[in-house]
Design a protein around this motif. Structure first.
Motif, short mmCIF file in Angstrom:
data_model
loop_
_atom_site.label_atom_id
_atom_site.label_comp_id
_atom_site.label_asym_id
_atom_site.label_seq_id
_atom_site.Cartn_x
_atom_site.Cartn_y
_atom_site.Cartn_z
N LEU A 1 1.03 -1.21 0.25
CA LEU A 1 -0.07 0.13 -0.11
C LEU A 1 0.76 1.35 -0.04
CD1 LEU A 1 -2.89 0.91 0.13
CD2 LEU A 1 -2.23 0.55 2.52
N ALA A 2 1.96 0.71 0.63
CA ALA A 2 2.66 2.50 0.77
C ALA A 2 3.54 2.66 -0.52
CB ALA A 2 3.88 2.05 1.74
N ALA A 3 4.06 1.68 -1.03
CA ALA A 3 4.53 1.64 -2.63
C ALA A 3 3.85 2.04 -3.38
CB ALA A 3 5.14 -0.09 -2.33
N ARG A 4 2.08 1.66 -3.34
CA ARG A 4 1.23 2.22 -4.36
C ARG A 4 0.98 3.76 -4.00
NH1 ARG A 4 -1.96 -3.11 -2.91
NH2 ARG A 4 -1.56 -4.21 -5.00
N THR A 5 1.38 3.62 -3.32
CA THR A 5 1.04 5.97 -2.11
C THR A 5 1.63 6.21 -3.26
OG1 THR A 5 -0.55 4.66 -0.37
CG2 THR A 5 0.27 7.32 -0.82
N LEU A 6 3.48 6.02 -2.78
CA LEU A 6 4.46 6.47 -3.30
C LEU A 6 4.49 6.96 -4.39
CD1 LEU A 6 6.82 5.84 -1.05
CD2 LEU A 6 6.22 7.20 -1.22
N ARG B 1 3.29 4.10 -21.23
CA ARG B 1 3.23 3.79 -22.42
C ARG B 1 4.33 2.17 -22.30
NH1 ARG B 1 6.79 7.85 -26.02
NH2 ARG B 1 4.80 9.39 -26.19
N ILE B 2 4.77 2.05 -20.63
CA ILE B 2 4.73 1.04 -20.62
C ILE B 2 4.66 0.11 -19.97
CG2 ILE B 2 7.08 -0.74 -18.48
CD1 ILE B 2 8.54 2.62 -18.15
N THR B 3 3.08 0.35 -19.94
CA THR B 3 2.00 -0.90 -18.67
C THR B 3 0.94 -0.61 -20.13
OG1 THR B 3 1.24 1.07 -17.87
CG2 THR B 3 2.09 -0.33 -16.38
N PHE B 4 1.61 -0.22 -21.12
CA PHE B 4 -0.02 0.00 -22.13
C PHE B 4 -0.83 0.43 -21.87
CE2 PHE B 4 3.66 -3.71 -24.07
CZ PHE B 4 3.90 -3.06 -25.27
N GLY B 5 -0.80 1.65 -21.20
CA GLY B 5 -2.21 2.34 -20.27
C GLY B 5 -2.96 1.52 -19.50
N SER B 6 -2.15 0.39 -19.29
CA SER B 6 -3.11 -0.26 -18.33
C SER B 6 -3.22 0.19 -16.31
CB SER B 6 -2.93 -2.31 -18.30
OG SER B 6 -1.55 -1.98 -18.19
N VAL B 7 -2.02 0.79 -16.16
CA VAL B 7 -1.49 1.26 -15.10
C VAL B 7 -1.77 2.82 -15.30
CG1 VAL B 7 -0.06 1.99 -13.26
CG2 VAL B 7 0.16 -0.14 -14.27
N THR B 8 -2.71 3.74 -14.78
CA THR B 8 -3.21 5.06 -15.16
C THR B 8 -3.24 5.49 -13.80
OG1 THR B 8 -5.74 4.61 -14.90
CG2 THR B 8 -3.89 5.04 -16.83
N ARG B 9 -3.09 6.92 -13.39
CA ARG B 9 -3.39 7.42 -12.32
C ARG B 9 -4.49 7.34 -11.54
NH1 ARG B 9 -1.77 13.34 -13.35
NH2 ARG B 9 -2.72 13.44 -14.28
N ASP B 10 -5.50 6.58 -12.38
CA ASP B 10 -6.83 6.36 -12.09
C ASP B 10 -7.15 5.13 -11.06
OD1 ASP B 10 -7.92 9.01 -12.63
OD2 ASP B 10 -8.97 8.54 -14.22
N THR B 11 -6.42 3.96 -11.95
CA THR B 11 -6.10 2.60 -11.86
C THR B 11 -5.33 2.80 -10.30
OG1 THR B 11 -4.56 2.28 -12.68
CG2 THR B 11 -6.40 1.95 -13.60
N LEU B 12 -4.70 3.11 -10.13
CA LEU B 12 -3.89 3.08 -9.03
C LEU B 12 -4.33 3.45 -7.59
CD1 LEU B 12 -1.04 2.25 -7.99
CD2 LEU B 12 0.06 3.98 -8.55
N ALA B 13 -5.58 4.91 -8.18
CA ALA B 13 -5.94 5.23 -6.74
C ALA B 13 -7.27 4.61 -5.89
CB ALA B 13 -6.52 6.61 -7.25
N ALA C 1 4.36 10.55 -7.13
CA ALA C 1 4.91 10.49 -7.98
C ALA C 1 4.81 10.40 -9.66
CB ALA C 1 6.26 8.98 -8.40
N MET C 2 3.62 10.07 -10.09
CA MET C 2 2.49 9.42 -10.91
C MET C 2 2.16 11.52 -10.96
SD MET C 2 1.32 6.19 -12.20
CE MET C 2 0.61 6.40 -13.83
#
Length: 92
Positions: free
Chosen positions: A9-14, A31-43, A18-19
């Motif tokens: 959880l701490a790593a995801r928050t950091l 670009r690295i994740t081909f759009g699967s990881v975005t700020r919205d999905t991470l939030a 950063a993002m």
């Protein structure tokens, strides 16, 4: 409650911080994740992880008595069901 869950959880928050603070990092991750990881999905993932940790802690400590697990489960379903209903209402 596992320590590894808190570390994740701490790593995801950091990562989110950063993002959110750098457009370059956000674009690079996208670009690295081909759009699967975005700020919205991470939030959403951070929110879900926080609720899971709180639920595990409450159930382990039995803060609401013997039926803690049932109460927490019902409260979680009400919270997320209401959120889904509000989201659908907002989209309409």
């Amino acid at each position: 409650m596992n320590i590894s869950d808190g570390v994740k959880l701490a790593a995801r928050t950091l990562t989110y911080k950063a993002m959110d603070s750098s457009k370059v990092i956000n674009t690079l991750v996208s670009r690295i994740t081909f759009g699967s990881v975005t700020r919205d999905t991470l939030a959403k993932n951070i929110l879900s992880g926080t609720v899971n940790l709180a639920q595990q802690y409450e159930c382990d400590q039995k803060l609401l008595g013997e039926r803690s697990a049932e109460i927490v489960s019902l409260a979680r379903s009400v919270l997320f069901d209401n959120t889904m209903v509000q989201a659908l209402w907002y989209l309409c």
